[in-house]
Design a protein around this motif. Structure first.
Motif, PDB file in Angstrom:
ATOM      1  N   THR A   1      -4.297   5.952   4.908  1.00 27.36           N
ATOM      2  CA  THR A   1      -5.466   5.086   5.074  1.00 27.36           C
ATOM      3  C   THR A   1      -6.512   5.784   5.948  1.00 27.36           C
ATOM      4  O   THR A   1      -6.188   6.679   6.723  1.00 27.36           O
ATOM      5  CB  THR A   1      -5.099   3.739   5.740  1.00 27.36           C
ATOM      6  OG1 THR A   1      -4.522   3.980   7.019  1.00 27.36           O
ATOM      7  CG2 THR A   1      -4.137   2.943   4.870  1.00 27.36           C
TER       8      THR A   1
ATOM      9  N   TRP B   1       0.816  -1.213   0.000  1.00 27.57           N
ATOM     10  CA  TRP B   1       0.000   0.000   0.000  1.00 27.57           C
ATOM     11  C   TRP B   1       0.849   1.262   0.000  1.00 27.57           C
ATOM     12  O   TRP B   1       0.397   2.316  -0.425  1.00 27.57           O
ATOM     13  CB  TRP B   1      -0.924  -0.006   1.223  1.00 27.57           C
ATOM     14  CG  TRP B   1      -2.147  -0.859   1.015  1.00 27.57           C
ATOM     15  CD1 TRP B   1      -2.392  -1.720  -0.004  1.00 27.57           C
ATOM     16  CD2 TRP B   1      -3.290  -0.926   1.868  1.00 27.57           C
ATOM     17  NE1 TRP B   1      -3.609  -2.325   0.150  1.00 27.57           N
ATOM     18  CE2 TRP B   1      -4.192  -1.854   1.285  1.00 27.57           C
ATOM     19  CE3 TRP B   1      -3.646  -0.301   3.054  1.00 27.57           C
ATOM     20  CZ2 TRP B   1      -5.425  -2.167   1.855  1.00 27.57           C
ATOM     21  CZ3 TRP B   1      -4.878  -0.607   3.629  1.00 27.57           C
ATOM     22  CH2 TRP B   1      -5.762  -1.536   3.036  1.00 27.57           C
TER      23      TRP B   1
ATOM     24  N   LYS C   1      -7.479   2.079   1.817  1.00 25.85           N
ATOM     25  CA  LYS C   1      -6.312   2.769   1.266  1.00 25.85           C
ATOM     26  C   LYS C   1      -6.808   4.032   0.560  1.00 25.85           C
ATOM     27  O   LYS C   1      -7.628   3.957  -0.358  1.00 25.85           O
ATOM     28  CB  LYS C   1      -5.569   1.866   0.289  1.00 25.85           C
ATOM     29  CG  LYS C   1      -4.353   2.533  -0.358  1.00 25.85           C
ATOM     30  CD  LYS C   1      -3.716   1.604  -1.373  1.00 25.85           C
ATOM     31  CE  LYS C   1      -2.591   2.311  -2.116  1.00 25.85           C
ATOM     32  NZ  LYS C   1      -2.019   1.467  -3.188  1.00 25.85           N
TER      33      LYS C   1
ATOM     34  N   THR D   1       2.197   5.349  -3.244  1.00 19.57           N
ATOM     35  CA  THR D   1       1.427   6.340  -2.494  1.00 19.57           C
ATOM     36  C   THR D   1       1.243   7.654  -3.230  1.00 19.57           C
ATOM     37  O   THR D   1       0.525   8.534  -2.764  1.00 19.57           O
ATOM     38  CB  THR D   1       2.102   6.629  -1.138  1.00 19.57           C
ATOM     39  OG1 THR D   1       3.474   6.996  -1.380  1.00 19.57           O
ATOM     40  CG2 THR D   1       2.051   5.420  -0.236  1.00 19.57           C
TER      41      THR D   1
END
Length: 316
Positions: free
Chosen positions: A107, A93, A159, A97
């Motif tokens: 998140t 994740w 996310k 970004t």
């Protein structure tokens, strides 16, 4: 109907654009009015926090997964239960970004909850469908159901960076829309649920925030509690009338809302007496217009020996 503005004001508190018309007496608007006035269990959808950076995200995923003792489920229906997989997910994740700074929220952490006694499996299923409807088109996420507390609840972590490169930004009104979506999914599962704004139900006191509850649970007194006592005592012992503009606003708002409910009872009076009586009973059962400050004053008065107190007397 003499108070048409009351209907408009009450109408505006329902985000599905309810219109109280005779033509809709058998439609969704009437069904919702019935659920509200029967005091159908209210859903809770709460933003519990945000993740910033891989370490923070991993720590939260470890927390909601009880350090890999519980299974996380992602937007594709895949199960993640190994510590290594959770660590890899937090890395994945953070690999894409996009443009960010140290304050970027990577998140969003959400809790979906229902009152004790609600079927836990149905709460989990409704949470799955809620997440799918709300986020699956553009966001990755994981969710997990917790079984160790009275309130059946699900932790959902989304996310923020979407597949299209845009970020999830929570706008004013989004949490209420999410509540309504969750309530809808619960009803599909056969669970009676509603998502009514507190003010529509005549509730003026705000719920206590989770960190405050945790501090109280430890047997300690939060600073905010002490500050509220000081404020209440000052207003009781001062020779001057301390203005409370917020209380006037709340009172006027509740007069409008309660007047609208009264008009609604009249509206249904001829065609649907059962509904009219249900609304009247609901109106009578509404709580008194009492704020936290009012309750504190009442408690202090009952204790007697009110004395002057300064902020310096509060433990910091």
């Amino acid at each position: 109907m003499a108070r048409s503005t009351g209907f408009d004001d009450l109408d505006g508190l329902f985000t599905d654009d309810v219109r109280f018309k005779v033509a809709k007496q058998q439609g969704g608007a009437t069904n919702r009015i019935s659920r509200i006035t029967k005091k159908t269990p209210e859903v809770m959808v709460k933003i519990s926090g945000f993740g910033k950076g891989q370490a923070h995200i991993k720590a939260h995923l470890d927390y909601i997964g009880r350090n890999a003792k519980l299974e996380l489920e992602n937007e594709r229906g895949e199960i993640i239960s190994e510590k290594g997989d959770i660590k890899n997910l937090s890395k994945e994740w953070m690999n894409d970004t996009g443009k960010r700074n140290k304050n970027t929220r990577d998140t969003t952490n959400i809790v979906l909850s229902m009152p004790p006694g609600t079927n836990r499996n149905k709460v989990k299923n409704a949470s799955r469908e809620f997440a799918k409807a709300q986020f699956a088109d553009n966001h990755q996420y994981v969710f997990v159901a917790h079984e160790d507390e009275k309130h059946p609840h699900v932790h959902l972590t989304v996310k923020n960076l979407g597949f299209d490169g845009s970020r999830l930004h929570i706008k004013k009104g989004d949490p209420q829309k999410w509540r309504e979506q969750f309530a809808k999914e619960l009803r599909v599962q056969g669970v009676e649920a509603e998502a009514t704004p507190r003010r529509v139900r005549g509730v003026v006191k705000k719920p206590t925030k989770q960190p405050i509850l945790h501090i109280r649970k430890k047997g300690k007194t939060p600073y905010t509690d002490k500050a509220k006592v000081v404020e209440a005592m000052k207003s009781m012992t001062s020779d001057k009338v301390i203005p409370e503009p917020w209380k006037k606003t709340i009172t006027e708002q509740q007069k409008t809302i309660r007047g609208a409910w009264a008009d609604l009872a009249k509206f249904f009076g001829g065609a649907n007496p059962k509904m009219a009586n249900q609304i009247k009973d609901f109106l009578v059962s509404m709580p008194e217009l009492t704020t936290q400050n009012d309750e504190l004053k009442k408690q202090l008065q009952s204790q007697g020996n009110i004395k002057q107190i300064n902020e310096s007397e509060i433990e910091r």
